[in-house]
Design a protein around this motif. Structure first.
Motif, short mmCIF file in Angstrom:
data_model
loop_
_atom_site.label_atom_id
_atom_site.label_comp_id
_atom_site.label_asym_id
_atom_site.label_seq_id
_atom_site.Cartn_x
_atom_site.Cartn_y
_atom_site.Cartn_z
N MET A 1 0.76 -0.89 0.15
CA MET A 1 0.45 -0.59 -0.56
C MET A 1 1.00 1.61 0.49
O MET A 1 0.70 2.21 -0.27
CB MET A 1 -1.08 -0.53 1.42
CG MET A 1 -2.04 -0.55 0.79
SD MET A 1 -3.00 -0.88 2.74
CE MET A 1 -3.35 0.51 2.69
N GLN A 2 1.80 1.39 0.33
CA GLN A 2 2.88 2.45 1.01
C GLN A 2 3.44 2.52 -0.50
O GLN A 2 3.98 3.58 -1.21
CB GLN A 2 4.22 1.94 2.43
CG GLN A 2 4.22 3.42 2.15
CD GLN A 2 3.95 4.33 2.74
OE1 GLN A 2 3.23 4.46 3.61
NE2 GLN A 2 3.97 6.03 2.02
N LYS A 3 3.62 1.36 -1.72
CA LYS A 3 4.63 1.85 -2.24
C LYS A 3 3.02 2.29 -3.64
O LYS A 3 3.78 2.89 -4.31
CB LYS A 3 4.61 0.38 -3.63
CG LYS A 3 6.44 -0.32 -2.58
CD LYS A 3 6.46 -1.51 -3.02
CE LYS A 3 8.00 -1.82 -2.58
NZ LYS A 3 7.87 -3.13 -3.10
N GLN A 4 2.42 2.11 -3.43
CA GLN A 4 1.36 2.13 -3.80
C GLN A 4 1.00 4.25 -4.05
O GLN A 4 0.29 4.96 -5.06
CB GLN A 4 -0.56 1.88 -4.21
CG GLN A 4 -0.11 -0.55 -4.66
CD GLN A 4 -1.37 -0.14 -4.04
OE1 GLN A 4 -1.95 -0.92 -3.73
NE2 GLN A 4 -2.41 -1.16 -5.18
N ILE A 5 0.24 4.12 -2.97
CA ILE A 5 0.52 5.43 -2.39
C ILE A 5 1.75 6.47 -2.79
O ILE A 5 1.64 7.82 -3.27
CB ILE A 5 0.79 5.49 -1.32
CG1 ILE A 5 -0.87 5.46 -0.44
CG2 ILE A 5 0.57 7.33 -0.27
CD1 ILE A 5 -0.76 5.31 0.72
N ASP A 6 3.02 5.93 -2.40
CA ASP A 6 4.08 6.72 -3.58
C ASP A 6 4.71 6.80 -4.85
O ASP A 6 4.37 7.84 -5.15
CB ASP A 6 5.59 5.66 -3.18
CG ASP A 6 5.84 6.03 -1.44
OD1 ASP A 6 5.27 6.87 -1.05
OD2 ASP A 6 6.84 5.40 -0.96
N GLU A 7 3.68 5.89 -5.39
CA GLU A 7 3.70 5.91 -7.02
C GLU A 7 2.71 6.89 -7.75
O GLU A 7 2.73 8.22 -8.22
CB GLU A 7 3.13 4.92 -7.80
CG GLU A 7 3.92 3.92 -7.19
CD GLU A 7 2.87 1.85 -8.14
OE1 GLU A 7 2.32 1.96 -8.44
OE2 GLU A 7 4.10 1.20 -7.95
N THR B 1 -7.73 13.79 -6.65
CA THR B 1 -7.20 12.78 -7.06
C THR B 1 -6.51 11.54 -6.47
O THR B 1 -6.93 10.68 -6.19
CB THR B 1 -5.97 13.18 -8.11
OG1 THR B 1 -6.93 13.89 -9.77
CG2 THR B 1 -5.97 11.93 -8.92
N ALA B 2 -5.10 12.73 -6.05
CA ALA B 2 -5.05 11.91 -4.68
C ALA B 2 -5.35 11.71 -3.59
O ALA B 2 -5.01 10.45 -3.19
CB ALA B 2 -3.53 13.37 -3.49
N ALA B 3 -6.84 12.42 -3.09
CA ALA B 3 -7.43 11.19 -1.73
C ALA B 3 -8.67 10.68 -2.98
O ALA B 3 -8.70 9.19 -1.73
CB ALA B 3 -8.90 12.80 -1.33
N THR B 4 -9.12 10.46 -3.86
CA THR B 4 -9.90 9.53 -4.16
C THR B 4 -8.88 8.43 -4.96
O THR B 4 -9.40 7.08 -4.21
CB THR B 4 -9.96 10.13 -5.91
OG1 THR B 4 -10.98 11.29 -5.35
CG2 THR B 4 -11.03 9.00 -6.21
N LYS B 5 -7.23 8.86 -5.16
CA LYS B 5 -6.72 7.03 -4.98
C LYS B 5 -6.47 6.38 -3.83
O LYS B 5 -6.20 5.50 -3.91
CB LYS B 5 -5.48 7.67 -5.92
CG LYS B 5 -5.75 7.93 -7.30
CD LYS B 5 -4.53 8.09 -8.62
CE LYS B 5 -4.89 8.26 -9.79
NZ LYS B 5 -4.22 8.80 -10.80
N GLY B 6 -6.28 7.28 -2.85
CA GLY B 6 -5.30 7.20 -1.33
C GLY B 6 -7.05 6.41 -0.92
O GLY B 6 -6.53 4.99 -0.32
N THR B 7 -7.75 6.48 -0.91
CA THR B 7 -8.93 5.66 -0.34
C THR B 7 -9.35 4.22 -1.32
O THR B 7 -9.96 3.74 -0.77
CB THR B 7 -10.61 7.25 -0.81
OG1 THR B 7 -10.03 7.98 0.10
CG2 THR B 7 -11.52 5.90 -0.44
N LEU B 8 -9.12 4.70 -2.90
CA LEU B 8 -9.38 2.91 -3.18
C LEU B 8 -7.93 2.10 -3.06
O LEU B 8 -8.05 1.08 -3.08
CB LEU B 8 -9.34 3.33 -5.01
CG LEU B 8 -10.85 4.14 -5.39
CD1 LEU B 8 -9.97 4.53 -7.16
CD2 LEU B 8 -11.47 3.60 -5.78
N ILE B 9 -7.23 2.99 -2.77
CA ILE B 9 -6.17 1.88 -2.57
C ILE B 9 -6.08 1.29 -1.45
O ILE B 9 -6.16 0.25 -1.03
CB ILE B 9 -4.40 2.90 -2.40
CG1 ILE B 9 -4.12 2.96 -3.78
CG2 ILE B 9 -3.81 1.83 -1.16
CD1 ILE B 9 -2.86 3.88 -3.61
#
Length: 81
Positions: A5-11, A37-45
Motif C-alpha cells: 500500500m505504501q508503494k502504491q501511495i508513493d506511486e 485525485t490524491a484523496a480518491t486514489k488513496g481511498t481506493l488503495i
C-alpha cells in the motif's frame, strides 16, 4: 499500513508531483483537482487493501469452521461405536 500500500501511495505522489527541476504555480482549481485525485486514489488503495484482508479473513474462518465440522463428525462417529 502494508508495504505494498505504501508503494502504491508513493506511486500516486510521484505521479502528481512536478518533474524535478520544474518550477510552477498551481491555480486554486488545479490544486483542488490534484488534492481530489490524491484523496480518491488513496481511498481506493485503502479500500482494495481492506477487501483483500476481509476476503482472506473470511476464507480462514470458513476453513476453521469446515475443520471443526469434520472434527465433530469424527467425534459423533466414535460415539456411535
Amino acid at each position: 499500513m502494508s508495504e505494498s500500500m505504501q508503494k502504491q501511495i508513493d506511486e500516486v505522489v510521484d505521479e502528481l508531483s512536478p518533474i524535478r527541476g520544474q518550477i510552477g504555480i498551481l491555480t486554486a482549481h488545479e490544486l483542488r483537482s490534484h488534492l481530489r485525485t490524491a484523496a480518491t486514489k488513496g481511498t481506493l488503495i485503502g479500500w482494495a487493501g481492506a477487501e483483500r484482508l476481509t476476503s482472506t479473513r473470511y476464507k480462514q474462518d470458513y476453513d476453521n469452521l469446515a475443520q471443526h465440522c469434520k472434527d465433530l463428525e469424527r467425534e459423533i462417529m466414535e460415539l456411535k461405536r
